[in-house]
Enzyme design. Structure first.
Site, PDB file in Angstrom:
ATOM      1  N   TYR A   1      10.261   1.024  -1.836  1.00 33.29           N
ATOM      2  CA  TYR A   1       8.834   0.755  -1.644  1.00 33.29           C
ATOM      3  C   TYR A   1       8.659  -0.523  -0.835  1.00 33.29           C
ATOM      4  O   TYR A   1       9.221  -1.568  -1.174  1.00 33.29           O
ATOM      5  CB  TYR A   1       8.205   0.629  -3.028  1.00 33.29           C
ATOM      6  CG  TYR A   1       6.744   0.317  -3.114  1.00 33.29           C
ATOM      7  CD1 TYR A   1       5.794   1.037  -2.393  1.00 33.29           C
ATOM      8  CD2 TYR A   1       6.298  -0.668  -3.992  1.00 33.29           C
ATOM      9  CE1 TYR A   1       4.439   0.752  -2.517  1.00 33.29           C
ATOM     10  CE2 TYR A   1       4.951  -0.948  -4.138  1.00 33.29           C
ATOM     11  CZ  TYR A   1       4.030  -0.239  -3.394  1.00 33.29           C
ATOM     12  OH  TYR A   1       2.689  -0.531  -3.538  1.00 33.29           O
TER      13      TYR A   1
ATOM     14  N   LYS B   1      -0.612   5.077 -10.162  1.00 28.30           N
ATOM     15  CA  LYS B   1      -0.616   6.369  -9.483  1.00 28.30           C
ATOM     16  C   LYS B   1      -0.800   7.505 -10.484  1.00 28.30           C
ATOM     17  O   LYS B   1      -1.904   7.782 -10.912  1.00 28.30           O
ATOM     18  CB  LYS B   1       0.633   6.473  -8.622  1.00 28.30           C
ATOM     19  CG  LYS B   1       0.619   5.401  -7.504  1.00 28.30           C
ATOM     20  CD  LYS B   1       1.820   5.435  -6.620  1.00 28.30           C
ATOM     21  CE  LYS B   1       1.661   4.558  -5.384  1.00 28.30           C
ATOM     22  NZ  LYS B   1       1.522   3.111  -5.670  1.00 28.30           N
TER      23      LYS B   1
ATOM     24  N   ASP C   1      12.958   3.102  -9.486  1.00 26.06           N
ATOM     25  CA  ASP C   1      11.522   3.332  -9.378  1.00 26.06           C
ATOM     26  C   ASP C   1      11.285   4.831  -9.537  1.00 26.06           C
ATOM     27  O   ASP C   1      11.729   5.635  -8.722  1.00 26.06           O
ATOM     28  CB  ASP C   1      11.023   2.843  -8.013  1.00 26.06           C
ATOM     29  CG  ASP C   1       9.510   2.908  -7.870  1.00 26.06           C
ATOM     30  OD1 ASP C   1       8.885   3.774  -8.526  1.00 26.06           O
ATOM     31  OD2 ASP C   1       8.956   2.124  -7.080  1.00 26.06           O
TER      32      ASP C   1
ATOM     33  N   ARG D   1      -2.285 -12.546 -24.207  1.00 27.24           N
ATOM     34  CA  ARG D   1      -1.424 -12.341 -23.046  1.00 27.24           C
ATOM     35  C   ARG D   1      -0.167 -11.550 -23.392  1.00 27.24           C
ATOM     36  O   ARG D   1       0.429 -10.894 -22.540  1.00 27.24           O
ATOM     37  CB  ARG D   1      -1.043 -13.704 -22.436  1.00 27.24           C
ATOM     38  CG  ARG D   1      -0.323 -13.590 -21.099  1.00 27.24           C
ATOM     39  CD  ARG D   1      -0.059 -14.949 -20.474  1.00 27.24           C
ATOM     40  NE  ARG D   1       0.879 -15.756 -21.220  1.00 27.24           N
ATOM     41  CZ  ARG D   1       0.566 -16.850 -21.906  1.00 27.24           C
ATOM     42  NH1 ARG D   1      -0.700 -17.284 -21.947  1.00 27.24           N
ATOM     43  NH2 ARG D   1       1.485 -17.537 -22.560  1.00 27.24           N
TER      44      ARG D   1
END
Length: 393
Positions: free
Chosen positions: A114, A209, A184, A61
């Site tokens: 966003y 993206k 961002d 993890r």
């Protein structure tokens, strides 16, 4: 700006970042692992004590060698010192909020953020006693600061209406006040803009993206300018149970190697289409920071080396049905959420419902376009036929 400036050094660096040079596989092998075995209790305990440190192999993890190699490469892309990879772009956007805000704190947030990040701020962060204040993305923030302001959260440009923020000015305002700045940077990526080099503390990306680039994986990254910010982010990622699947890491690392070549094409095609659309009947306005007509074009020319393929147009109509017909008439632009893949996309949008500090008074219909890697002439022809259908002369 008509052509992307020479990027030879950046392209070369991006191809080699996070890779082991010399004999062996060109790409870092995929590691599918939960349990990590140690030679001794002492070795296990040493790893446990350093589990939040950069590059420590402790448990699946917390990351494996392919995760660390990808994070190192993204740090190079963003001109940062360390990166945390998380399972989605939204996870990346939310992680700094969880890591650095506590009850009683105040955060200033650009009103064009966003929309899923806004939802997380309203439904989760504010519920935990943090005062969330949305602001005009172009506002002077100095009068809005409070003694309890701990973070300024930006997205430049906003991915629907494309306002830019003056990142160096915001960073200068926050320095020395105990205020963490977050931006961002998904639209430009570190290839076209490096907010950390402009003074911002933390950069987040929906690597889903442009980094992945093929619309087939979800991935997020959080990169810091100061190593002291890395451990709180790594700890918060652990509290939230964030772990990135090795195949997503693999696709992100693979996408990084072609990022420069793809973004140059997105840049060229997007600007070509935006300039052409400005001249077309049925188009009232084009929202693209790379155009001289954009209100923030001077900031774009100062801080950005290029533009991605995402921009919006205002159709010369107030009729939602015509905007839907325009989108439905396109053959090469797929209708769907997200962007940044090789394919072109279209999405009708309504900024009015996702703002509180500013009022979107524009009645003409907004449609967002993503210019993919198809031939620009084919995309232009597709847009032309859709415009003729919706705005016959």
């Amino acid at each position: 700006m008509s052509e992307v400036p020479a990027q030879t050094a950046r392209d070369t660096t991006l191809l080699h970042a996070g890779r082991a040079e010399g004999k062996g596989p060109v790409n870092t092998p995929v590691h599918r692992a939960s349990t990590i075995l140690f030679d001794s209790v002492a070795e296990l305990e040493t790893a446990k004590a350093a589990r939040f440190a950069k590059g420590t192999l402790f448990y699946g993890r917390f990351g494996t060698p392919d995760t660390f190699a990808f994070e190192d490469a993204v740090s190079v892309l963003e001109a940062g010192v360390a990166t945390v990879a998380v399972p989605s772009g939204l996870a990346a956007c939310v992680l700094p909020l969880v890591a650095f805000l506590k009850p009683g704190d105040h955060v200033l947030v650009a009103d064009t953020i966003y929309e899923p990040t806004r939802t997380s701020l309203n439904a989760f962060i504010a519920r935990n006693g943090v005062a969330v204040e949305y602001v005009d993305p172009r506002a002077d923030l100095a009068p809005l600061l409070r003694p309890e302001t701990r973070m300024i959260y930006l997205e430049s440009p906003g991915s629907l209406t494309f306002e830019l923020q003056d990142l160096p000015a915001v960073a200068a305002l926050a320095k020395g006040r105990g205020i963490v700045t977050v931006c961002d940077n998904t639209w430009a990526t570190g290839y076209f803009c490096q907010p950390l080099a402009l003074g911002i503390d933390i950069v987040v990306q929906a690597a889903t993206k442009y980094i992945v680039g093929h619309s087939d994986a979800m991935l997020g990254t959080v990169t810091v300018a100061d190593a002291a910010l890395h451990k709180p982010l790594r700890e918060a990622a652990n509290w939230l149970g964030h772990a990135v699947a090795p195949d997503a890491i693999y696709l992100g690392a693979r996408g990084l190697r072609s990022l420069g070549a793809r973004l140059k094409q997105h840049h060229a095609t997007g600007l070509e289409l935006a300039r052409w659309l400005e001249t077309q009947p049925g188009i009232a306005r084009v929202l693209h920071p790379g155009l001289a007509s954009h209100p923030d074009h001077a900031i774009f020319r100062r801080d950005f080396r290029g533009a991605s393929g995402l921009f919006s147009v205002l159709l010369d109509t107030t009729d939602r049905a015509i905007a839907s017909r325009f989108a439905d008439s396109l053959a090469l632009f797929g209708l769907g959420f997200s962007w940044g893949g090789f394919e072109s996309l279209v999405l009708p949008g309504d900024p009015a419902h996702a703002r509180t500090a500013t009022v979107w008074t524009e009645k003409r219909q907004l449609v967002r376009l993503h210019a993919g890697l198809e031939d620009p002439a084919d995309l232009r022809a597709d847009l032309a036929q859709a415009l003729v259908r919706c705005f016959p002369t």
